[in-house]
Write a protein that holds these residues in place. Structure first.
Motif: not given
Length: 367
Positions: A76-87
């Motif tokens: 959707g065009g978002i360029k800065d993402i925090l995945i707040a999950y311990p992958l």
């Protein structure tokens, strides 16, 4: 002006655009005054259109819980993402690598073992940004604050495939608070867990420029603490009856409602077409006991939705009530986040008129 309920099939998810915009603007105004960045959690709305409005209001990026949510938001065009999950699982990490070709991605880390698995997957030429997750009292994921954070930070700093530049936490246990004083205490503990841990890391020679806190009940308190640089409220975009029960919001601020129809009227009960597959069974995920039933009925505040089966909501009544078959009831959900995830679209309205239909883009993205 009221919506022409008769033309809307039910159950339906209604979104008041005026209230949504006011809630987004309120978060942005607070952040500007407190001089902190905003990185809202999209697990509440799961909508590209709402996320774009948050970015337009000044958000520096978004927070997600799952890689699938990140994929939708990046598309959707978002360029800065925090995945707040311990992958840690390799299939998810491979998907993160692909996302990094299109956006800045940050992943939560909360153990040496996880950090080592991340190191195996990421190239020093294009390192993965990581933030250490701190346990500030929710006792879910996250390393204990202070010394344990420093130990993990020192380990991560020695890994060439990772770039550490942040510490964050989520005070989700604030949802179980029994008073505004308790919320304030939790908020200050939340901020202290991050700030003190960051200061200890920097004393050990590890810079921590990003110090982030979340939780809708606490962000306006923790966000004012010196040393905090970012807030991540999620539910505050809509609010719901849990937040009303906590004293964090008023019913008038709740932007999300469920429109239901009366399908049966008996001498001691009314049945609506909103059951657990519509309203969910969540009455406060972390122990909140301030709400009664399974949502607030706006037209009849005295009603309590006492029982849900999958497709039925049961409202006990005594005596004669002014409700008949096919009447519409508008319900403020207890927990907006899980309710939004049950629907495919929002019916967006302003001034009593439905003006658009927005997709719940990331619904069901559990992986």
């Amino acid at each position: 002006m009221s919506i022409n309920f008769a033309k809307i099939d039910t159950p339906a998810l209604l979104l008041d655009l005026d209230k949504l915009e006011k809630n987004i603007d309120d978060i942005a105004s607070f952040a500007k005054e407190a001089v902190v960045a905003v990185r809202p959690h999209i697990k509440t709305h799961k909508s590209i259109k709402i996320a774009q409005r948050q970015i337009e209001a000044g958000a520096v990026g978004l927070t997600v819980a799952k890689v699938g949510e990140a994929e939708i938001m990046v598309a959707g065009g978002i360029k800065d993402i925090l995945i707040a999950y311990p992958l840690a699982a390799k299939p998810k990490l491979e998907r993160v690598k692909k996302l990094m070709e299109q956006a800045k991605v940050i992943v939560a880390v909360d153990s040496v073992e996880q950090a080592d698995l991340l190191e195996e997957c990421f190239d020093p030429k294009n390192p993965l940004n990581v933030w250490i997750k701190v346990n500030s009292g929710l006792n879910r994921v996250g390393v204990d604050p202070n010394e344990q954070v420093v130990e993990l930070a020192q380990h991560v700093k020695g890994l060439s495939g990772l770039r550490l530049d942040g510490i964050f936490t989520h005070a989700g246990h604030s949802y179980a608070a029994s008073s505004t004083e308790e919320i304030e205490t939790i908020a200050n503990e939340e901020a202290a867990a991050v700030v003190t841990s960051a200061e200890l890391c920097e004393a050990a020679g590890i810079p921590i420029p990003n110090r982030s806190v979340g939780s809708t009940p606490t962000f306006k308190i923790a966000g004012t603490v010196e040393g905090i640089t970012e807030i991540r409220p999620g539910n505050a975009v809509f609010y719901d009856m849990v937040q009303v029960g906590l004293g964090v919001a008023k019913r008038e601020q709740c932007a999300l409602t469920v429109l239901s129809s009366v399908v049966s009227v008996k001498k001691n009960r009314i049945v609506i077409d909103a059951g657990s597959k519509t309203l969910a069974l969540d009455q406060g995920a972390h122990g909140n006991a301030s709400i009664a039933g399974h949502g607030f009925v706006k037209e009849h505040p005295e009603f309590v939705i006492a029982r849900l089966s999958e497709e039925h909501g049961v409202i006990p009544v005594e005596g004669t009530v002014d409700v008949k078959l096919n009447d519409r009831l508008t319900i403020i959900p207890n927990h907006a986040c899980v309710v939004a995830n049950l629907f495919e679209t929002y019916l967006v309205y302003r001034d009593g008129k439905v003006i658009d239909e927005w997709k719940v883009d990331a619904r069901g993205r559990l992986q």
